[in-house]
Enzyme design. Structure first.
Site, PDB file in Angstrom:
ATOM      1  N   LYS A  13      96.549  78.979 104.445  1.00  0.00           N
ATOM      2  CA  LYS A  13      95.823  78.053 103.562  1.00  0.00           C
ATOM      3  C   LYS A  13      94.879  77.143 104.342  1.00  0.00           C
ATOM      4  O   LYS A  13      93.741  76.940 103.941  1.00  0.00           O
ATOM      5  CB  LYS A  13      96.847  77.140 102.882  1.00  0.00           C
ATOM      6  CG  LYS A  13      96.884  77.225 101.402  1.00  0.00           C
ATOM      7  CD  LYS A  13      97.862  76.253 100.771  1.00  0.00           C
ATOM      8  CE  LYS A  13      99.104  75.955 101.489  1.00  0.00           C
ATOM      9  NZ  LYS A  13      99.394  74.741 102.099  1.00  0.00           N
ATOM     10  N   ARG A 154     103.850  72.554 116.069  1.00  0.00           N
ATOM     11  CA  ARG A 154     104.208  71.454 115.168  1.00  0.00           C
ATOM     12  C   ARG A 154     105.726  71.340 115.081  1.00  0.00           C
ATOM     13  O   ARG A 154     106.424  72.353 115.019  1.00  0.00           O
ATOM     14  CB  ARG A 154     103.651  71.745 113.763  1.00  0.00           C
ATOM     15  CG  ARG A 154     102.220  71.312 113.586  1.00  0.00           C
ATOM     16  CD  ARG A 154     101.625  71.795 112.292  1.00  0.00           C
ATOM     17  NE  ARG A 154     102.457  71.548 111.115  1.00  0.00           N
ATOM     18  CZ  ARG A 154     102.073  71.812 109.867  1.00  0.00           C
ATOM     19  NH1 ARG A 154     100.875  72.313 109.640  1.00  0.00           N
ATOM     20  NH2 ARG A 154     102.869  71.578 108.851  1.00  0.00           N
TER      21      ARG A 154
HETATM   22  P1  AMP Z   1     101.366  70.819 105.388  1.00  0.00           P
HETATM   23  O1  AMP Z   1     100.540  70.522 106.578  1.00  0.00           O
HETATM   24  O2  AMP Z   1     100.572  70.950 104.122  1.00  0.00           O
HETATM   25  O3  AMP Z   1     102.320  71.957 105.599  1.00  0.00           O
HETATM   26  O4  AMP Z   1     102.298  69.504 105.140  1.00  0.00           O
HETATM   27  C1  AMP Z   1     103.204  69.067 106.128  1.00  0.00           C
HETATM   28  C2  AMP Z   1     104.221  68.139 105.493  1.00  0.00           C
HETATM   29  O5  AMP Z   1     103.559  66.988 104.932  1.00  0.00           O
HETATM   30  C3  AMP Z   1     105.021  68.721 104.333  1.00  0.00           C
HETATM   31  O6  AMP Z   1     106.126  69.509 104.768  1.00  0.00           O
HETATM   32  C4  AMP Z   1     105.455  67.445 103.617  1.00  0.00           C
HETATM   33  O7  AMP Z   1     106.510  66.786 104.314  1.00  0.00           O
HETATM   34  C5  AMP Z   1     104.207  66.581 103.745  1.00  0.00           C
HETATM   35  N1  AMP Z   1     103.294  66.804 102.598  1.00  0.00           N
HETATM   36  C6  AMP Z   1     102.060  67.379 102.635  1.00  0.00           C
HETATM   37  N2  AMP Z   1     101.514  67.424 101.413  1.00  0.00           N
HETATM   38  C7  AMP Z   1     102.422  66.872 100.572  1.00  0.00           C
HETATM   39  C8  AMP Z   1     102.466  66.633  99.165  1.00  0.00           C
HETATM   40  N3  AMP Z   1     101.445  67.007  98.346  1.00  0.00           N
HETATM   41  N4  AMP Z   1     103.562  66.034  98.647  1.00  0.00           N
HETATM   42  C9  AMP Z   1     104.575  65.653  99.430  1.00  0.00           C
HETATM   43  N5  AMP Z   1     104.627  65.872 100.758  1.00  0.00           N
HETATM   44  C10 AMP Z   1     103.560  66.465 101.337  1.00  0.00           C
END
Ligand code: AMP
Length: 211
Positions: A13, A154
Protein backbone atom coordinates in the site's frame (compact mmCIF):
# COMPACT_ATOMS: atom_id res chain seq x y z
CA UNK A 1 -9.24 12.91 -6.82
CA UNK A 2 -10.11 11.81 -3.26
CA UNK A 3 -8.89 8.30 -2.64
CA UNK A 4 -8.56 5.77 0.14
CA UNK A 5 -6.21 2.76 -0.09
CA UNK A 6 -7.04 -0.35 1.93
CA UNK A 7 -5.07 -3.55 2.36
CA UNK A 8 -3.36 -5.64 4.98
CA UNK A 9 0.11 -4.66 6.21
CA UNK A 10 2.64 -5.75 3.59
CA UNK A 11 0.25 -5.50 0.62
CA UNK A 12 2.45 -2.76 -0.85
CA UNK A 13 0.00 0.00 0.00
CA UNK A 14 2.71 2.49 0.98
CA UNK A 15 4.64 1.98 -2.26
CA UNK A 16 1.50 2.24 -4.42
CA UNK A 17 0.30 5.22 -2.41
CA UNK A 18 3.48 7.16 -3.22
CA UNK A 19 3.18 6.36 -6.94
CA UNK A 20 -0.55 7.06 -7.22
CA UNK A 21 -0.31 10.32 -5.25
CA UNK A 22 2.51 11.49 -7.55
CA UNK A 23 0.46 10.54 -10.62
CA UNK A 24 -2.60 12.53 -9.50
CA UNK A 25 -0.48 15.30 -7.88
CA UNK A 26 -2.31 14.98 -4.59
CA UNK A 27 -0.88 14.72 -1.05
CA UNK A 28 -0.16 11.23 0.26
CA UNK A 29 -1.52 11.11 3.81
CA UNK A 30 -0.27 8.06 5.71
CA UNK A 31 -1.49 7.89 9.31
CA UNK A 32 1.31 5.39 10.12
CA UNK A 33 3.92 7.85 8.76
CA UNK A 34 2.40 10.73 10.75
CA UNK A 35 2.51 8.64 13.94
CA UNK A 36 6.11 7.54 13.25
CA UNK A 37 7.22 11.15 12.57
CA UNK A 38 5.63 12.22 15.88
CA UNK A 39 7.30 9.35 17.70
CA UNK A 40 10.67 10.32 16.26
CA UNK A 41 10.32 13.95 17.30
CA UNK A 42 8.95 13.00 20.73
CA UNK A 43 5.62 14.87 20.57
CA UNK A 44 2.64 14.23 22.84
CA UNK A 45 0.84 12.57 19.90
CA UNK A 46 3.83 10.27 19.35
CA UNK A 47 3.82 9.31 23.03
CA UNK A 48 0.09 8.58 22.93
CA UNK A 49 0.50 6.34 19.87
CA UNK A 50 3.67 4.47 20.86
CA UNK A 51 2.31 1.76 23.17
CA UNK A 52 -0.39 0.79 20.65
CA UNK A 53 1.99 0.76 17.69
CA UNK A 54 4.54 -1.37 19.55
CA UNK A 55 1.89 -4.03 20.12
CA UNK A 56 0.38 -3.86 16.62
CA UNK A 57 -2.89 -2.47 18.02
CA UNK A 58 -4.86 0.44 16.61
CA UNK A 59 -4.29 3.85 18.19
CA UNK A 60 -7.63 4.98 19.72
CA UNK A 61 -10.11 6.51 17.26
CA UNK A 62 -10.36 9.74 19.27
CA UNK A 63 -6.65 10.42 18.68
CA UNK A 64 -6.53 9.20 15.08
CA UNK A 65 -9.74 10.87 13.87
CA UNK A 66 -8.71 14.27 15.28
CA UNK A 67 -5.31 13.98 13.62
CA UNK A 68 -6.80 13.09 10.20
CA UNK A 69 -9.49 15.78 10.35
CA UNK A 70 -6.84 18.35 11.14
CA UNK A 71 -4.71 17.16 8.20
CA UNK A 72 -7.69 17.29 5.83
CA UNK A 73 -8.24 20.97 6.58
CA UNK A 74 -4.83 21.91 5.13
CA UNK A 75 -5.02 23.85 1.85
CA UNK A 76 -3.08 21.20 -0.11
CA UNK A 77 -6.04 18.79 0.17
CA UNK A 78 -8.34 21.09 -1.81
CA UNK A 79 -7.34 19.43 -5.09
CA UNK A 80 -7.74 16.00 -3.52
CA UNK A 81 -5.82 13.57 -1.32
CA UNK A 82 -4.85 9.96 -0.96
CA UNK A 83 -5.39 8.37 2.45
CA UNK A 84 -3.10 5.43 3.23
CA UNK A 85 -3.85 3.53 6.47
CA UNK A 86 -7.02 5.43 7.30
CA UNK A 87 -9.78 4.45 7.88
CA UNK A 88 -8.81 1.27 9.74
CA UNK A 89 -12.25 0.36 11.10
CA UNK A 90 -15.91 1.04 10.30
CA UNK A 91 -16.20 3.76 12.98
CA UNK A 92 -13.35 5.69 11.34
CA UNK A 93 -14.95 5.17 7.89
CA UNK A 94 -18.20 6.67 9.21
CA UNK A 95 -16.40 9.66 10.73
CA UNK A 96 -14.61 10.24 7.41
CA UNK A 97 -17.86 9.99 5.41
CA UNK A 98 -19.56 12.52 7.68
CA UNK A 99 -16.58 14.90 7.67
CA UNK A 100 -16.27 14.88 3.86
CA UNK A 101 -20.06 14.94 3.40
CA UNK A 102 -20.33 18.17 5.44
CA UNK A 103 -17.81 19.73 3.06
CA UNK A 104 -19.46 18.28 -0.09
CA UNK A 105 -16.19 16.54 -0.93
CA UNK A 106 -17.08 12.83 -0.93
CA UNK A 107 -14.57 10.11 -1.77
CA UNK A 108 -14.18 9.21 -5.45
CA UNK A 109 -12.93 5.66 -4.91
CA UNK A 110 -11.43 3.16 -2.49
CA UNK A 111 -8.72 0.82 -3.78
CA UNK A 112 -8.30 -2.49 -2.00
CA UNK A 113 -5.00 -4.40 -2.46
CA UNK A 114 -5.73 -8.11 -2.10
CA UNK A 115 -3.08 -10.60 -0.94
CA UNK A 116 -3.00 -13.78 1.17
CA UNK A 117 -1.46 -14.11 4.66
CA UNK A 118 1.43 -16.43 3.68
CA UNK A 119 2.76 -13.88 1.19
CA UNK A 120 2.35 -11.05 3.72
CA UNK A 121 4.44 -12.77 6.39
CA UNK A 122 7.18 -13.46 3.86
CA UNK A 123 7.20 -9.84 2.70
CA UNK A 124 7.01 -8.13 6.09
CA UNK A 125 9.71 -10.13 7.79
CA UNK A 126 12.17 -9.09 5.05
CA UNK A 127 10.92 -5.50 4.71
CA UNK A 128 13.42 -2.71 5.40
CA UNK A 129 12.66 1.02 5.57
CA UNK A 130 15.02 3.97 4.97
CA UNK A 131 15.64 6.01 8.13
CA UNK A 132 16.04 9.22 6.13
CA UNK A 133 13.47 9.17 3.33
CA UNK A 134 11.10 6.33 4.33
CA UNK A 135 11.55 4.38 1.07
CA UNK A 136 10.63 0.70 1.45
CA UNK A 137 12.86 -2.21 0.34
CA UNK A 138 12.42 -5.98 0.15
CA UNK A 139 15.33 -8.05 1.45
CA UNK A 140 18.30 -7.71 3.74
CA UNK A 141 19.89 -4.55 2.30
CA UNK A 142 21.46 -1.84 4.45
CA UNK A 143 21.64 1.38 2.36
CA UNK A 144 18.90 3.30 0.53
CA UNK A 145 19.46 3.49 -3.25
CA UNK A 146 17.71 6.89 -3.43
CA UNK A 147 19.31 8.91 -0.63
CA UNK A 148 22.06 6.68 0.83
CA UNK A 149 20.30 6.58 4.24
CA UNK A 150 20.56 3.58 6.57
CA UNK A 151 17.83 0.95 6.30
CA UNK A 152 16.16 -0.51 9.41
CA UNK A 153 13.49 -3.03 10.31
CA UNK A 154 10.39 -1.37 11.78
CA UNK A 155 9.74 -2.55 15.36
CA UNK A 156 6.27 -3.62 14.30
CA UNK A 157 7.65 -5.74 11.42
CA UNK A 158 8.93 -8.31 13.97
CA UNK A 159 7.21 -11.68 13.61
CA UNK A 160 5.15 -11.61 16.82
CA UNK A 161 3.84 -8.11 16.10
CA UNK A 162 3.08 -9.01 12.46
CA UNK A 163 0.79 -11.81 13.66
CA UNK A 164 -1.17 -9.38 15.83
CA UNK A 165 -1.36 -6.76 13.06
CA UNK A 166 -2.86 -9.39 10.75
CA UNK A 167 -5.47 -10.31 13.37
CA UNK A 168 -6.32 -6.65 13.89
CA UNK A 169 -6.68 -6.27 10.11
CA UNK A 170 -9.01 -9.26 9.81
CA UNK A 171 -11.15 -8.28 12.81
CA UNK A 172 -11.30 -4.51 12.52
CA UNK A 173 -10.16 -3.32 9.10
CA UNK A 174 -11.49 -5.98 6.69
CA UNK A 175 -15.13 -4.96 7.46
CA UNK A 176 -14.52 -1.58 5.80
CA UNK A 177 -14.15 -3.42 2.48
CA UNK A 178 -17.85 -4.40 2.62
CA UNK A 179 -18.72 -0.90 3.87
CA UNK A 180 -17.16 0.67 0.76
CA UNK A 181 -18.53 -2.02 -1.56
CA UNK A 182 -22.02 -1.10 -0.37
CA UNK A 183 -21.21 2.56 -1.00
CA UNK A 184 -20.27 1.65 -4.60
CA UNK A 185 -16.74 2.98 -4.16
CA UNK A 186 -14.66 -0.20 -4.03
CA UNK A 187 -12.05 -1.28 -6.58
CA UNK A 188 -10.12 -4.50 -5.81
CA UNK A 189 -6.64 -5.01 -7.29
CA UNK A 190 -4.34 -8.00 -6.84
CA UNK A 191 -1.25 -7.00 -4.84
CA UNK A 192 0.85 -9.70 -6.52
CA UNK A 193 3.26 -8.99 -9.36
CA UNK A 194 5.59 -6.18 -10.34
CA UNK A 195 5.11 -2.80 -8.64
CA UNK A 196 4.61 -1.06 -12.01
CA UNK A 197 1.95 -3.50 -13.22
CA UNK A 198 0.00 -3.13 -9.96
CA UNK A 199 0.11 0.66 -10.37
CA UNK A 200 -1.09 0.33 -13.98
CA UNK A 201 -4.00 -1.90 -12.94
CA UNK A 202 -5.00 0.59 -10.26
CA UNK A 203 -4.80 3.56 -12.67
CA UNK A 204 -6.82 1.70 -15.31
CA UNK A 205 -9.53 0.75 -12.81
CA UNK A 206 -9.59 4.27 -11.38
CA UNK A 207 -9.93 5.95 -14.78
CA UNK A 208 -12.94 3.84 -15.69
CA UNK A 209 -14.50 4.38 -12.28
CA UNK A 210 -13.98 8.11 -11.96
CA UNK A 211 -14.65 9.28 -15.55
P1 AMP B 1 0.98 1.53 9.12
O1 AMP B 1 2.24 2.24 8.83
O2 AMP B 1 -0.19 2.03 8.32
O3 AMP B 1 1.12 0.04 9.07
O4 AMP B 1 0.59 1.89 10.66
C1 AMP B 1 1.46 1.55 11.72
C2 AMP B 1 0.68 1.59 13.02
O5 AMP B 1 0.17 2.92 13.25
C3 AMP B 1 -0.54 0.69 13.10
O6 AMP B 1 -0.21 -0.66 13.42
C4 AMP B 1 -1.34 1.38 14.20
O7 AMP B 1 -0.78 1.12 15.49
C5 AMP B 1 -1.10 2.85 13.88
N1 AMP B 1 -2.13 3.36 12.94
C6 AMP B 1 -1.94 3.76 11.65
N2 AMP B 1 -3.09 4.15 11.10
C7 AMP B 1 -4.04 4.00 12.05
C8 AMP B 1 -5.45 4.22 12.10
N3 AMP B 1 -6.14 4.67 11.01
N4 AMP B 1 -6.11 3.96 13.25
C9 AMP B 1 -5.45 3.52 14.33
N5 AMP B 1 -4.13 3.25 14.36
C10 AMP B 1 -3.42 3.49 13.24
Amino acid sequence: MRLVLVGPPGAGKGTQATLLAAHYKIPHISTGDIFRANLKSGTELGLQAKSYMDKGELVPDSVTNAMVKDRLTHADTESGFLLDGFPRNVAQAEVLRAFLGERSRPLDAVVEFAIDNGEIIKRLSSRRTCKSCGKIFAGNLDKCDSCGGDLYQRDDDREEVIARRLEVYAEQTAPIVSFYRTEGLLITISALGAVSSITESALRALSSKVN
